[in-house]
Design a protein around this motif. Structure first.
Motif, PDB file in Angstrom:
ATOM      1  N   LYS A 160     -36.822  65.326  32.963  1.00  0.00           N
ATOM      2  CA  LYS A 160     -35.764  64.978  32.103  1.00  0.00           C
ATOM      3  C   LYS A 160     -36.653  64.396  30.780  1.00  0.00           C
ATOM      4  O   LYS A 160     -37.775  64.229  30.811  1.00  0.00           O
ATOM      5  N   ASN A 161     -35.778  64.195  29.367  1.00  0.00           N
ATOM      6  CA  ASN A 161     -36.458  63.618  28.660  1.00  0.00           C
ATOM      7  C   ASN A 161     -37.086  62.272  28.634  1.00  0.00           C
ATOM      8  O   ASN A 161     -38.075  61.810  27.870  1.00  0.00           O
ATOM      9  N   LYS A 164     -42.705  72.099  16.961  1.00  0.00           N
ATOM     10  CA  LYS A 164     -42.809  71.657  15.694  1.00  0.00           C
ATOM     11  C   LYS A 164     -41.955  70.448  15.438  1.00  0.00           C
ATOM     12  O   LYS A 164     -42.351  69.819  14.447  1.00  0.00           O
ATOM     13  N   THR A 165     -40.941  70.251  16.103  1.00  0.00           N
ATOM     14  CA  THR A 165     -39.999  69.224  15.839  1.00  0.00           C
ATOM     15  C   THR A 165     -39.958  68.554  17.310  1.00  0.00           C
ATOM     16  O   THR A 165     -39.872  69.109  18.197  1.00  0.00           O
ATOM     17  N   ARG A 166     -39.405  67.290  17.252  1.00  0.00           N
ATOM     18  CA  ARG A 166     -39.213  66.473  18.731  1.00  0.00           C
ATOM     19  C   ARG A 166     -37.702  67.146  19.277  1.00  0.00           C
ATOM     20  O   ARG A 166     -37.670  67.083  20.250  1.00  0.00           O
ATOM     21  N   SER A 167     -36.889  67.403  18.437  1.00  0.00           N
ATOM     22  CA  SER A 167     -35.739  67.915  18.916  1.00  0.00           C
ATOM     23  C   SER A 167     -35.798  69.319  19.700  1.00  0.00           C
ATOM     24  O   SER A 167     -35.405  69.673  20.643  1.00  0.00           O
ATOM     25  N   LEU A 168     -36.777  70.061  19.159  1.00  0.00           N
ATOM     26  CA  LEU A 168     -37.288  71.568  20.030  1.00  0.00           C
ATOM     27  C   LEU A 168     -37.807  71.283  21.264  1.00  0.00           C
ATOM     28  O   LEU A 168     -37.635  71.808  22.122  1.00  0.00           O
ATOM     29  N   ALA A 169     -38.741  69.994  21.329  1.00  0.00           N
ATOM     30  CA  ALA A 169     -39.320  69.463  22.387  1.00  0.00           C
ATOM     31  C   ALA A 169     -38.510  69.066  23.537  1.00  0.00           C
ATOM     32  O   ALA A 169     -38.344  69.447  24.568  1.00  0.00           O
ATOM     33  N   GLY A 210     -35.480  73.222  31.093  1.00  0.00           N
ATOM     34  CA  GLY A 210     -36.215  73.291  32.307  1.00  0.00           C
ATOM     35  C   GLY A 210     -37.462  74.121  31.978  1.00  0.00           C
ATOM     36  O   GLY A 210     -38.042  74.629  32.891  1.00  0.00           O
ATOM     37  N   ARG A 211     -37.865  74.279  30.768  1.00  0.00           N
ATOM     38  CA  ARG A 211     -39.194  74.904  30.263  1.00  0.00           C
ATOM     39  C   ARG A 211     -40.425  73.954  30.529  1.00  0.00           C
ATOM     40  O   ARG A 211     -41.575  74.527  30.233  1.00  0.00           O
ATOM     41  N   VAL A 212     -40.403  72.856  30.881  1.00  0.00           N
ATOM     42  CA  VAL A 212     -41.424  71.905  30.990  1.00  0.00           C
ATOM     43  C   VAL A 212     -41.350  71.209  32.532  1.00  0.00           C
ATOM     44  O   VAL A 212     -40.410  70.838  32.924  1.00  0.00           O
ATOM     45  N   GLU A 213     -42.586  71.188  32.943  1.00  0.00           N
ATOM     46  CA  GLU A 213     -42.421  70.515  34.282  1.00  0.00           C
ATOM     47  C   GLU A 213     -43.780  69.459  34.216  1.00  0.00           C
ATOM     48  O   GLU A 213     -44.750  69.721  33.854  1.00  0.00           O
ATOM     49  N   VAL A 214     -43.341  68.526  34.966  1.00  0.00           N
ATOM     50  CA  VAL A 214     -44.627  67.333  35.144  1.00  0.00           C
ATOM     51  C   VAL A 214     -45.079  67.306  36.517  1.00  0.00           C
ATOM     52  O   VAL A 214     -44.144  67.032  37.388  1.00  0.00           O
ATOM     53  N   ASN A 215     -46.335  67.473  36.855  1.00  0.00           N
ATOM     54  CA  ASN A 215     -46.733  67.204  38.070  1.00  0.00           C
ATOM     55  C   ASN A 215     -45.939  68.576  39.151  1.00  0.00           C
ATOM     56  O   ASN A 215     -45.795  67.886  40.040  1.00  0.00           O
ATOM     57  N   GLY A 216     -45.421  69.722  38.676  1.00  0.00           N
ATOM     58  CA  GLY A 216     -45.073  70.612  39.470  1.00  0.00           C
ATOM     59  C   GLY A 216     -43.533  70.371  39.621  1.00  0.00           C
ATOM     60  O   GLY A 216     -42.814  71.183  40.375  1.00  0.00           O
ATOM     61  N   ALA A 235     -51.438  53.601  29.869  1.00  0.00           N
ATOM     62  CA  ALA A 235     -50.427  54.034  28.508  1.00  0.00           C
ATOM     63  C   ALA A 235     -49.518  55.310  28.847  1.00  0.00           C
ATOM     64  O   ALA A 235     -49.807  56.025  29.704  1.00  0.00           O
ATOM     65  N   ARG A 236     -48.332  54.921  28.408  1.00  0.00           N
ATOM     66  CA  ARG A 236     -47.225  55.819  28.845  1.00  0.00           C
ATOM     67  C   ARG A 236     -46.328  56.267  27.580  1.00  0.00           C
ATOM     68  O   ARG A 236     -46.539  55.368  26.562  1.00  0.00           O
ATOM     69  N   GLN A 237     -45.820  57.448  27.568  1.00  0.00           N
ATOM     70  CA  GLN A 237     -45.235  57.904  26.534  1.00  0.00           C
ATOM     71  C   GLN A 237     -43.932  58.888  27.187  1.00  0.00           C
ATOM     72  O   GLN A 237     -44.188  59.698  27.913  1.00  0.00           O
ATOM     73  N   ARG A 238     -42.756  58.892  26.329  1.00  0.00           N
ATOM     74  CA  ARG A 238     -41.836  59.804  26.866  1.00  0.00           C
ATOM     75  C   ARG A 238     -42.350  61.434  26.692  1.00  0.00           C
ATOM     76  O   ARG A 238     -43.108  61.866  25.754  1.00  0.00           O
ATOM     77  N   ILE A 239     -41.835  62.298  27.726  1.00  0.00           N
ATOM     78  CA  ILE A 239     -42.410  63.604  27.431  1.00  0.00           C
ATOM     79  C   ILE A 239     -42.133  64.356  26.141  1.00  0.00           C
ATOM     80  O   ILE A 239     -42.988  65.154  25.752  1.00  0.00           O
TER      81      ILE A 239
END
Length: 131
Positions: free
Chosen positions: A46-47, A24-29, A36-42, A9-13
């Motif tokens: 991108k969105n 609170k909102t998808r636009s804030l995410a 650059g406040r989110v990292e996936v596996n170090g 199963a997959r989904q956009r970050i």
């Protein structure tokens, strides 16, 4: 909302962060990912990056740093108890967040007490300190 815990199963970050209630909102995410406040596996991402169960995500949001492992994805945003099943926070992250929370409680930020522009009286005090 029925979470999917299947390994393929997959989904956009940005959507996953919103469904898991980190923002609170998808636009804030999406904005947090772009800044650059989110990292996936170090790695910075991108969105459009898709996450799957087993990925490790680091999120800097609201003066807190979360390190979580993805356990599942959801088709849509739902209640908070269901959203908490989508991830598992690492023990180090949990300990660090509680320590930072206690430190902020005991030593509040001095600028947090300031509200708006200084008054005439405040300005005179500031000028007096400069001299």
């Amino acid at each position: 909302m029925t979470p999917s815990f299947e390994p393929d199963a997959r989904q956009r970050i940005d959507k996953w962060l919103w469904c898991a209630r980190f923002f609170k909102t998808r636009s804030l995410a999406a904005e947090a990912v772009e800044r650059g406040r989110v990292e996936v596996n170090g790695q910075p991402c991108k969105n459009s990056r898709e996450v799957k169960p087993g990925d490790t995500i680091t999120v800097d949001a609201y003066q807190q740093r979360w390190e979580v492992m993805v356990r599942g994805v959801a088709a849509s945003r739902g209640p908070a108890p269901v959203a908490q099943t989508l991830y598992e926070e690492t023990e180090e992250s949990r300990v660090r967040r509680t320590q930072q929370q206690e430190r902020r409680r005991l030593q509040p930020e001095p600028a947090a007490q300031l509200q708006g522009r200084p008054t005439k009286r405040d300005r005179r005090r500031i000028d007096g300190l400069k001299e």
